[in-house]
Write a protein that holds these residues in place. Structure first.
Motif, PDB file in Angstrom:
ATOM      1  N   THR A  66      -5.630   4.159  -0.872  1.00  0.00           N
ATOM      2  CA  THR A  66      -5.041   3.283  -1.876  1.00  0.00           C
ATOM      3  C   THR A  66      -4.145   2.261  -1.177  1.00  0.00           C
ATOM      4  O   THR A  66      -3.798   2.439  -0.006  1.00  0.00           O
ATOM      5  CB  THR A  66      -4.172   4.088  -2.875  1.00  0.00           C
ATOM      6  OG1 THR A  66      -2.968   4.481  -2.229  1.00  0.00           O
ATOM      7  CG2 THR A  66      -4.893   5.312  -3.407  1.00  0.00           C
ATOM      8  N   PRO A  67      -3.718   1.227  -1.894  1.00  0.00           N
ATOM      9  CA  PRO A  67      -2.746   0.300  -1.298  1.00  0.00           C
ATOM     10  C   PRO A  67      -1.427   0.999  -0.957  1.00  0.00           C
ATOM     11  O   PRO A  67      -0.701   0.556  -0.069  1.00  0.00           O
ATOM     12  CB  PRO A  67      -2.540  -0.753  -2.389  1.00  0.00           C
ATOM     13  CG  PRO A  67      -3.770  -0.697  -3.220  1.00  0.00           C
ATOM     14  CD  PRO A  67      -4.211   0.734  -3.189  1.00  0.00           C
TER      15      PRO A  67
ATOM     16  N   GLU B 197     -11.329   3.281  -8.560  1.00  0.00           N
ATOM     17  CA  GLU B 197     -10.688   2.190  -9.278  1.00  0.00           C
ATOM     18  C   GLU B 197     -10.859   0.957  -8.401  1.00  0.00           C
ATOM     19  O   GLU B 197     -11.338   1.066  -7.278  1.00  0.00           O
ATOM     20  CB  GLU B 197      -9.199   2.480  -9.507  1.00  0.00           C
ATOM     21  CG  GLU B 197      -8.935   3.677 -10.405  1.00  0.00           C
ATOM     22  CD  GLU B 197      -7.447   3.972 -10.559  1.00  0.00           C
ATOM     23  OE1 GLU B 197      -6.650   3.017 -10.589  1.00  0.00           O
ATOM     24  OE2 GLU B 197      -7.106   5.151 -10.646  1.00  0.00           O
ATOM     25  N   ASP B 198     -10.456  -0.209  -8.891  1.00  0.00           N
ATOM     26  CA  ASP B 198     -10.644  -1.433  -8.112  1.00  0.00           C
ATOM     27  C   ASP B 198     -10.051  -1.337  -6.710  1.00  0.00           C
ATOM     28  O   ASP B 198     -10.595  -1.899  -5.770  1.00  0.00           O
ATOM     29  CB  ASP B 198     -10.032  -2.635  -8.837  1.00  0.00           C
ATOM     30  CG  ASP B 198     -10.869  -3.076 -10.018  1.00  0.00           C
ATOM     31  OD1 ASP B 198     -12.074  -2.727 -10.057  1.00  0.00           O
ATOM     32  OD2 ASP B 198     -10.326  -3.755 -10.904  1.00  0.00           O
ATOM     33  N   ASP B 199      -8.940  -0.629  -6.574  1.00  0.00           N
ATOM     34  CA  ASP B 199      -8.256  -0.574  -5.281  1.00  0.00           C
ATOM     35  C   ASP B 199      -8.149   0.841  -4.719  1.00  0.00           C
ATOM     36  O   ASP B 199      -7.333   1.098  -3.844  1.00  0.00           O
ATOM     37  CB  ASP B 199      -6.859  -1.198  -5.402  1.00  0.00           C
ATOM     38  CG  ASP B 199      -5.978  -0.477  -6.420  1.00  0.00           C
ATOM     39  OD1 ASP B 199      -6.496   0.371  -7.176  1.00  0.00           O
ATOM     40  OD2 ASP B 199      -4.769  -0.769  -6.460  1.00  0.00           O
TER      41      ASP B 199
ATOM     42  N   LYS C  21     -15.856   4.151  -5.172  1.00  0.00           N
ATOM     43  CA  LYS C  21     -14.770   3.263  -5.589  1.00  0.00           C
ATOM     44  C   LYS C  21     -14.321   3.735  -6.962  1.00  0.00           C
ATOM     45  O   LYS C  21     -14.943   3.433  -7.974  1.00  0.00           O
ATOM     46  CB  LYS C  21     -15.259   1.824  -5.629  1.00  0.00           C
ATOM     47  CG  LYS C  21     -14.156   0.830  -5.741  1.00  0.00           C
ATOM     48  CD  LYS C  21     -14.677  -0.569  -5.519  1.00  0.00           C
ATOM     49  CE  LYS C  21     -13.514  -1.522  -5.430  1.00  0.00           C
ATOM     50  NZ  LYS C  21     -13.960  -2.877  -5.166  1.00  0.00           N
TER      51      LYS C  21
END
Length: 85
Positions: A74-75, A49-51, A47
């Protein structure tokens, strides 16, 4: 090592990944995850980064590793980086 880090960054950027990334951070993350692992083929998740999830497809060798594919989720989408190409 700086050349290796720049190559990692370039390959990731060339995949269309829209965020900044540090080649040394990617390399260090892999090294931390493979420490103590037996020789073989692995899929490791990180992970970043958070997303953001980095999925490493790699082979652990006696004193090194061979990163084949890096999938970044990623988003904004999924980005595939082929380090064997």
């Amino acid at each position: 090592m700086q050349e290796l880090y720049r190559m990692i960054e370039k390959k990731i950027k060339d995949s269309g990944y829209p965020r900044a990334v540090s080649g040394s951070a990617v390399y260090d993350d892999i090294c931390d995850q493979i420490e103590g692992k037996e020789n073989g083929t692995y899929v490791l998740l990180s992970k970043f980064e958070d997303d953001v999830i980095f999925e490493y497809h790699l082979t652990v060798l006696d004193r090194d590793f061979d990163l084949g594919i890096l999938t970044i989720r990623t988003p904004q989408g999924t980005f595939e980086v082929d380090f064997d190409a």
